[in-house]
Design an enzyme around this catalytic site. Sequence first.
Site, mmCIF file in Angstrom:
data_model
loop_
_atom_site.group_PDB
_atom_site.id
_atom_site.type_symbol
_atom_site.label_atom_id
_atom_site.label_comp_id
_atom_site.label_asym_id
_atom_site.label_seq_id
_atom_site.Cartn_x
_atom_site.Cartn_y
_atom_site.Cartn_z
ATOM 1 N N ARG A 112 -7.862 18.939 -3.496
ATOM 2 C CA ARG A 112 -8.159 17.719 -4.256
ATOM 3 C C ARG A 112 -7.343 16.539 -3.725
ATOM 4 O O ARG A 112 -6.106 16.548 -3.830
ATOM 5 C CB ARG A 112 -7.797 17.960 -5.730
ATOM 6 C CG ARG A 112 -7.966 16.749 -6.602
ATOM 7 C CD ARG A 112 -7.338 16.956 -7.974
ATOM 8 N NE ARG A 112 -7.531 15.771 -8.781
ATOM 9 C CZ ARG A 112 -6.841 15.491 -9.876
ATOM 10 N NH1 ARG A 112 -5.906 16.319 -10.309
ATOM 11 N NH2 ARG A 112 -7.071 14.385 -10.536
ATOM 12 N N ALA A 172 -5.138 13.864 -16.298
ATOM 13 C CA ALA A 172 -5.826 12.688 -16.857
ATOM 14 C C ALA A 172 -5.565 12.527 -18.355
ATOM 15 O O ALA A 172 -5.638 11.403 -18.883
ATOM 16 C CB ALA A 172 -7.325 12.791 -16.585
ATOM 17 N N HIS A 226 4.450 14.311 -12.826
ATOM 18 C CA HIS A 226 3.244 13.901 -12.101
ATOM 19 C C HIS A 226 3.495 14.042 -10.615
ATOM 20 O O HIS A 226 4.580 13.684 -10.129
ATOM 21 C CB HIS A 226 2.865 12.452 -12.423
ATOM 22 C CG HIS A 226 2.515 12.270 -13.858
ATOM 23 N ND1 HIS A 226 1.315 12.694 -14.367
ATOM 24 C CD2 HIS A 226 3.222 11.772 -14.896
ATOM 25 C CE1 HIS A 226 1.299 12.463 -15.669
ATOM 26 N NE2 HIS A 226 2.451 11.909 -16.018
ATOM 27 N N LEU A 227 2.484 14.537 -9.923
ATOM 28 C CA LEU A 227 2.589 14.687 -8.470
ATOM 29 C C LEU A 227 2.670 13.330 -7.792
ATOM 30 O O LEU A 227 3.458 13.108 -6.870
ATOM 31 C CB LEU A 227 1.357 15.452 -7.963
ATOM 32 C CG LEU A 227 1.249 16.863 -8.530
ATOM 33 C CD1 LEU A 227 -0.186 17.228 -8.807
ATOM 34 C CD2 LEU A 227 1.882 17.857 -7.585
ATOM 35 N N GLU A 285 7.840 15.589 -18.633
ATOM 36 C CA GLU A 285 6.527 15.266 -18.049
ATOM 37 C C GLU A 285 6.654 15.142 -16.526
ATOM 38 O O GLU A 285 7.602 14.531 -16.033
ATOM 39 C CB GLU A 285 6.027 13.941 -18.643
ATOM 40 C CG GLU A 285 4.660 13.524 -18.144
ATOM 41 C CD GLU A 285 4.073 12.388 -18.975
ATOM 42 O OE1 GLU A 285 4.056 12.499 -20.221
ATOM 43 O OE2 GLU A 285 3.648 11.389 -18.374
ATOM 44 N N PRO A 335 -6.307 19.033 -16.755
ATOM 45 C CA PRO A 335 -7.580 19.075 -16.049
ATOM 46 C C PRO A 335 -7.493 18.787 -14.555
ATOM 47 O O PRO A 335 -6.779 17.864 -14.138
ATOM 48 C CB PRO A 335 -8.415 17.977 -16.721
ATOM 49 C CG PRO A 335 -7.726 17.638 -17.976
ATOM 50 C CD PRO A 335 -6.332 18.153 -17.920
ATOM 51 N N ASN A 336 -8.224 19.574 -13.819
ATOM 52 C CA ASN A 336 -8.424 19.419 -12.367
ATOM 53 C C ASN A 336 -7.232 19.842 -11.513
ATOM 54 O O ASN A 336 -7.320 19.844 -10.286
ATOM 55 C CB ASN A 336 -8.854 17.979 -12.008
ATOM 56 C CG ASN A 336 -10.139 17.595 -12.706
ATOM 57 O OD1 ASN A 336 -11.109 18.361 -12.650
ATOM 58 N ND2 ASN A 336 -10.159 16.473 -13.394
ATOM 59 N N ARG A 375 -0.734 3.276 -8.707
ATOM 60 C CA ARG A 375 -2.173 3.533 -8.667
ATOM 61 C C ARG A 375 -2.923 2.567 -9.616
ATOM 62 O O ARG A 375 -2.377 1.548 -10.000
ATOM 63 C CB ARG A 375 -2.404 5.009 -8.970
ATOM 64 C CG ARG A 375 -1.657 5.906 -7.955
ATOM 65 C CD ARG A 375 -1.887 7.365 -8.211
ATOM 66 N NE ARG A 375 -3.301 7.696 -8.052
ATOM 67 C CZ ARG A 375 -3.849 8.837 -8.492
ATOM 68 N NH1 ARG A 375 -3.089 9.737 -9.086
ATOM 69 N NH2 ARG A 375 -5.133 9.068 -8.320
ATOM 70 N N TYR A 427 -2.159 14.032 -3.685
ATOM 71 C CA TYR A 427 -1.514 15.122 -4.422
ATOM 72 C C TYR A 427 -0.833 16.160 -3.530
ATOM 73 O O TYR A 427 -0.125 17.022 -4.043
ATOM 74 C CB TYR A 427 -2.559 15.817 -5.316
ATOM 75 C CG TYR A 427 -3.143 14.885 -6.362
ATOM 76 C CD1 TYR A 427 -2.326 14.291 -7.317
ATOM 77 C CD2 TYR A 427 -4.504 14.579 -6.381
ATOM 78 C CE1 TYR A 427 -2.842 13.418 -8.266
ATOM 79 C CE2 TYR A 427 -5.039 13.720 -7.331
ATOM 80 C CZ TYR A 427 -4.202 13.137 -8.269
ATOM 81 O OH TYR A 427 -4.705 12.278 -9.215
ATOM 82 N N ASN A 485 2.347 18.721 -16.868
ATOM 83 C CA ASN A 485 1.589 17.708 -16.148
ATOM 84 C C ASN A 485 0.260 17.592 -16.884
ATOM 85 O O ASN A 485 -0.637 18.405 -16.677
ATOM 86 C CB ASN A 485 1.362 18.094 -14.684
ATOM 87 C CG ASN A 485 0.634 16.975 -13.938
ATOM 88 O OD1 ASN A 485 0.098 16.051 -14.554
ATOM 89 N ND2 ASN A 485 0.601 17.070 -12.616
HETATM 90 C C1 DQA Z 1 -1.594 13.261 -12.195
HETATM 91 C C2 DQA Z 1 -1.888 11.762 -12.317
HETATM 92 C C3 DQA Z 1 -3.074 11.516 -13.247
HETATM 93 O O1 DQA Z 1 -3.350 10.116 -13.317
HETATM 94 C C4 DQA Z 1 -4.306 12.218 -12.735
HETATM 95 O O2 DQA Z 1 -5.384 12.061 -13.643
HETATM 96 C C5 DQA Z 1 -4.073 13.649 -12.415
HETATM 97 C C6 DQA Z 1 -2.810 14.047 -11.785
HETATM 98 C C7 DQA Z 1 -0.484 13.536 -11.151
HETATM 99 O O3 DQA Z 1 0.063 14.627 -11.191
HETATM 100 O O4 DQA Z 1 -0.206 12.686 -10.310
HETATM 101 O O5 DQA Z 1 -4.957 14.494 -12.593
HETATM 102 O O6 DQA Z 1 -1.122 13.732 -13.453
#
Ligand code: DQA
Length: 148
Positions: free
Chosen positions: A17, A78, A103-104, A101, A9-10, A110, A22, A75
């Site tokens: 964003r 959330a 993550h950016l 896995e 998502p997102n 965080r 990111y 990725n």
């Molecule tokens: C994320 C980290 C997650 O906590 C967040 O909800 C994201 C992006 C990252 O790539 O850093 O949407 O997965």
Amino acid sequence: MKILVLNGPNLNLLGTREPEIYGFETLADIEAEMNGVASQLGADVEIEFRQSNSEADLITWAGASRGVFDGIIINPAALTHTSLGLSDALKAVADAVPAVEVHLSNTHKREAIRHTSLTASACIGQIMGFQGFGYTLALRALVKRLKG
Ligand code: DQA
């Protein structure tokens, strides 16, 4: 060798964003970089890139990967912190379709809720904190593991 790249998502909003977290790269930029690295890694390395804001899509795609894909880069966004269903889908295919896995951001720097990953235990490894560059690192790591 077919690698499924899943984005949660997102992540369709990357580029605009929260760029201080990111980065400014869009998901299309990341896909293009991955395709470039895939061709460097071998003519047989192919990626299929997908994004959805729906948890159900990601669970269905991961669960249907057996026999079609050789590995997954994910990725979960959330859903990392909430989705036992996605973790279960990755575990259900992990014997045949290992996952990495990505993550950016460095989620450990965080909010506390982002420190837990439900999906990490379903994966062979995790790469985080290098913004879009992490995806190509994950591709190199996964292909190395698959080629042995
Ligand atoms: C994320 C980290 C997650 O906590 C967040 O909800 C994201 C992006 C990252 O790539 O850093 O949407 O997965």
